[in-house]
Design an enzyme around this catalytic site. Structure first.
Site, PDB file in Angstrom:
ATOM      1  N   TYR A 134      -8.462  -5.471   7.650  1.00 51.77           N
ATOM      2  CA  TYR A 134      -7.045  -5.194   7.951  1.00 51.77           C
ATOM      3  C   TYR A 134      -6.166  -6.346   7.457  1.00 51.77           C
ATOM      4  O   TYR A 134      -5.124  -6.128   6.815  1.00 51.77           O
ATOM      5  CB  TYR A 134      -6.880  -4.981   9.459  1.00 51.77           C
ATOM      6  CG  TYR A 134      -5.484  -4.590   9.872  1.00 51.77           C
ATOM      7  CD1 TYR A 134      -5.011  -3.298   9.641  1.00 51.77           C
ATOM      8  CD2 TYR A 134      -4.639  -5.502  10.504  1.00 51.77           C
ATOM      9  CE1 TYR A 134      -3.716  -2.938  10.011  1.00 51.77           C
ATOM     10  CE2 TYR A 134      -3.360  -5.150  10.879  1.00 51.77           C
ATOM     11  CZ  TYR A 134      -2.893  -3.863  10.636  1.00 51.77           C
ATOM     12  OH  TYR A 134      -1.613  -3.509  11.003  1.00 51.77           O
ATOM     13  N   SER A 149       2.199  -7.148   8.509  1.00 52.97           N
ATOM     14  CA  SER A 149       1.690  -7.318   9.879  1.00 52.97           C
ATOM     15  C   SER A 149       1.597  -8.809  10.175  1.00 52.97           C
ATOM     16  O   SER A 149       1.568  -9.631   9.248  1.00 52.97           O
ATOM     17  CB  SER A 149       0.295  -6.687   9.966  1.00 52.97           C
ATOM     18  OG  SER A 149      -0.412  -7.202  11.083  1.00 52.97           O
TER      19      SER A 149
HETATM   20  N1  LIG Z   1       1.309  -1.026  16.229  1.00 56.71           N
HETATM   21  C1  LIG Z   1       1.192  -2.296  15.906  1.00 56.71           C
HETATM   22  O1  LIG Z   1       0.933  -3.150  16.761  1.00 56.71           O
HETATM   23  C2  LIG Z   1       1.376  -2.735  14.484  1.00 56.71           C
HETATM   24  C3  LIG Z   1       1.484  -4.104  14.229  1.00 56.71           C
HETATM   25  C4  LIG Z   1       1.664  -4.528  12.908  1.00 56.71           C
HETATM   26  C5  LIG Z   1       1.713  -3.600  11.880  1.00 56.71           C
HETATM   27  N2  LIG Z   1       1.582  -2.279  12.170  1.00 56.71           N
HETATM   28  C6  LIG Z   1       1.618  -1.352  11.038  1.00 56.71           C
HETATM   29  O2  LIG Z   1       2.662  -0.417  11.260  1.00 56.71           O
HETATM   30  C7  LIG Z   1       2.352   0.809  10.591  1.00 56.71           C
HETATM   31  C8  LIG Z   1       2.546   1.956  11.550  1.00 56.71           C
HETATM   32  O3  LIG Z   1       1.688   1.726  12.649  1.00 56.71           O
HETATM   33  P1  LIG Z   1       1.849   2.497  14.043  1.00 56.71           P
HETATM   34  O4  LIG Z   1       1.492   1.517  15.070  1.00 56.71           O
HETATM   35  O5  LIG Z   1       3.136   3.212  14.114  1.00 56.71           O
HETATM   36  O6  LIG Z   1       0.623   3.511  13.897  1.00 56.71           O
HETATM   37  P2  LIG Z   1       0.433   5.062  14.270  1.00 56.71           P
HETATM   38  O7  LIG Z   1      -1.043   5.284  14.193  1.00 56.71           O
HETATM   39  O8  LIG Z   1       1.165   5.413  15.503  1.00 56.71           O
HETATM   40  O9  LIG Z   1       1.138   5.785  13.028  1.00 56.71           O
HETATM   41  C9  LIG Z   1       0.600   5.703  11.740  1.00 56.71           C
HETATM   42  C10 LIG Z   1       0.884   7.011  11.027  1.00 56.71           C
HETATM   43  O10 LIG Z   1       0.415   6.865   9.677  1.00 56.71           O
HETATM   44  C11 LIG Z   1      -0.229   8.067   9.318  1.00 56.71           C
HETATM   45  N3  LIG Z   1      -1.177   7.802   8.251  1.00 56.71           N
HETATM   46  C12 LIG Z   1      -2.314   7.066   8.321  1.00 56.71           C
HETATM   47  N4  LIG Z   1      -2.940   7.084   7.144  1.00 56.71           N
HETATM   48  C13 LIG Z   1      -2.175   7.839   6.310  1.00 56.71           C
HETATM   49  C14 LIG Z   1      -2.307   8.228   4.964  1.00 56.71           C
HETATM   50  N5  LIG Z   1      -3.378   7.877   4.229  1.00 56.71           N
HETATM   51  N6  LIG Z   1      -1.340   8.994   4.407  1.00 56.71           N
HETATM   52  C15 LIG Z   1      -0.263   9.379   5.143  1.00 56.71           C
HETATM   53  N7  LIG Z   1      -0.104   9.066   6.435  1.00 56.71           N
HETATM   54  C16 LIG Z   1      -1.044   8.293   7.007  1.00 56.71           C
HETATM   55  C17 LIG Z   1      -0.920   8.548  10.583  1.00 56.71           C
HETATM   56  O11 LIG Z   1      -1.241   9.930  10.507  1.00 56.71           O
HETATM   57  C18 LIG Z   1       0.140   8.221  11.627  1.00 56.71           C
HETATM   58  O12 LIG Z   1       1.007   9.295  11.820  1.00 56.71           O
HETATM   59  C19 LIG Z   1       0.929   0.635  10.050  1.00 56.71           C
HETATM   60  O13 LIG Z   1       0.988   0.276   8.678  1.00 56.71           O
HETATM   61  C20 LIG Z   1       0.382  -0.521  10.864  1.00 56.71           C
HETATM   62  O14 LIG Z   1      -0.618  -1.232  10.174  1.00 56.71           O
HETATM   63  C21 LIG Z   1       1.415  -1.819  13.429  1.00 56.71           C
END
Ligand SMILES: NC(=O)c1ccc[n+]([C@@H]2O[C@H](COP(=O)([O-])OP(=O)(O)OC[C@H]3O[C@@H](n4cnc5c(N)ncnc54)[C@H](O)[C@@H]3O)[C@@H](O)[C@H]2O)c1
Length: 256
Positions: free
Chosen positions: A151, A138
Site C-alpha cells: 500500500y 495517503s
Molecule cells: N479511509 C482512509 O483512512 C484513507 C486514508 C488515506 C487514503 N485513503 C485513500 O482514499 C481513497 C478512497 O478510500 P475510502 O476510504 O473512501 O475507501 P472506500 O472503500 O470506502 O471507497 C473506495 C471505492 O473505490 C472503489 N474501487 C476500488 N477499486 C476500484 C477500481 N479498480 N476501479 C474503480 N473503482 C474502484 C470501490 O468500489 C469503492 O467504492 C483510496 O484511494 C484510499 O487508499 C483512504
C-alpha cells in the site's frame, strides 16, 4: 457555488471519500461522473446526488474502461474540468508477507489506475488549456507505516507521480495536486478493523484515534472539502502540492 458549471470525474465515488466528494462537488454546482467498479454503490450514489450526475461503471485498472470513461464524459458534458483519481484498495502486511499477486493488485489499482485514468483525460485538458487533477495519496506516502508495504509503495508512487505530472502539465493550465489523508472512517477502514480486529473492534478504533492529535478519526467530508478546495479556483496558486488532512497524525506525537 465554487464549481459552478464545471464537469468532474470522481473515481471510486461509490463509497467513502469519493461518495462524499461527489455530493459536495454537486452541491457546489459541478456536473459529476460517479465512476466505480461497484455497480450497487455507484448507482446508489448517483441517485442520491441527483441532478446531472450519472453513474459510469468502470475499473480504473482497465485501459479500455478508462478510454470509454473519458469518451463518455466528454460526449455527455462537452469538456472535463476535474479528474479526482480517488479509487483505491488496501493491503495489509510486511514486505515478506505480501504475495506477488497482492503486490500487483494494489499497485495496479492504486498507482497504475492513476496513470490510466489520467492518460485518457489529459489530452482533453491539454486541448482545453485548463484542467484540474487531484490524486489520492495517503499518510503512507510520506511516513513509514508498519504492515503496509505494498500500500505504501503504491501511494508513494502516486505522490511522486503527482509532482511529475504537475511539471509536465503546468504549461497547459493544468494543476495537479495530491491529498494526504490520515485515518478516515469509511468502509475501507471499517473493513480493515473487521478483518483484523474482529474480537475487539472498538478497542482497535480507539487505538487508531489516539494516533491522531485530534483524538478523532476523520470523516469522508473532511477529505471531500479538501478536494473541493483543490478543485476550486481558490487554489489557483496551488501546484503539485500534497494537502495533508490527517488530524495531526504526521505532525507530531503526544507522550503522556
Ligand atoms: N479511509 C482512509 O483512512 C484513507 C486514508 C488515506 C487514503 N485513503 C485513500 O482514499 C481513497 C478512497 O478510500 P475510502 O476510504 O473512501 O475507501 P472506500 O472503500 O470506502 O471507497 C473506495 C471505492 O473505490 C472503489 N474501487 C476500488 N477499486 C476500484 C477500481 N479498480 N476501479 C474503480 N473503482 C474502484 C470501490 O468500489 C469503492 O467504492 C483510496 O484511494 C484510499 O487508499 C483512504
Amino acid at each position: 457555488m465554487r464549481l459552478q458549471g464545471k464537469t468532474a470525474i470522481i473515481t471510486g465515488a461509490g463509497s467513502g471519500i469519493g461518495e462524499a466528494s461527489a455530493k459536495i462537488f454537486t452541491a457546489e454546482g459541478a456536473h459529476v461522473a460517479v465512476v466505480d467498479r461497484d455497480v450497487e454503490g455507484g448507482t446508489r450514489v448517483a441517485q442520491e446526488v441527483g441532478g446531472p450526475a450519472f453513474f459510469l461503471c468502470a475499473d480504473v485498472a482497465s485501459p479500455g474502461d478508462m478510454e470509454a470513461m473519458a469518451r463518455t464524459v466528454a460526449e455527455r458534458f462537452g469538456r472535463i474540468d476535474i479528474l479526482f483519481n480517488n479509487a483505491g484498495v488496501s493491503c495489509v502486511g510486511a514486505l515478506h508477507e505480501t504475495s506477488e499477486q497482492e503486490w500487483d493488485r494494489v499497485m495496479t489499482v492504486n498507482a497504475k489506475g492513476v496513470f490510466l485514468a489520467s492518460r485518457c483525460v489529459v489530452p482533453m485538458m491539454i486541448a482545453q488549456r485548463s484542467g484540474n487533477i487531484i490524486n489520492m495519496a495517503s499518510g503512507a506516502s510520506i511516513m513509514g507505516l508498519a504492515q503496509r508495504a505494498a500500500y505504501s509503495a503504491s501511494k508513494g508512487a502516486v505522490y511522486a507521480l503527482t509532482r511529475a505530472m504537475q511539471a509536465d502539465y503546468c504549461r497547459y493550465g493544468i494543476r495537479v495536486n495530491a491529498l494526504v489523508p490520515g485515518t478516515i472512517y469509511t468502509p475501507f477502514v471499517e473493513g480493515y478493523l473487521r478483518r483484523h480486529y474482529a474480537d475487539n473492534i472498538e478497542k482497535a478504533a480507539e487505538d487508531l484515534k489516539k494516533r491522531q492529535l485530534s483524538g478523532t478519526l476523520g470523516t469522508p467530508e473532511d477529505v471531500g472539502y479538501a478536494a473541493l478546495y483543490l478543485a476550486s479556483d481558490e487554489a489557483k496558486f496551488v501546484y503539485g502540492s500534497a494537502l495533508v488532512v490527517d488530524g495531526g497524525f504526521s505532525a507530531g506525537k503526544i507522550f503522556d
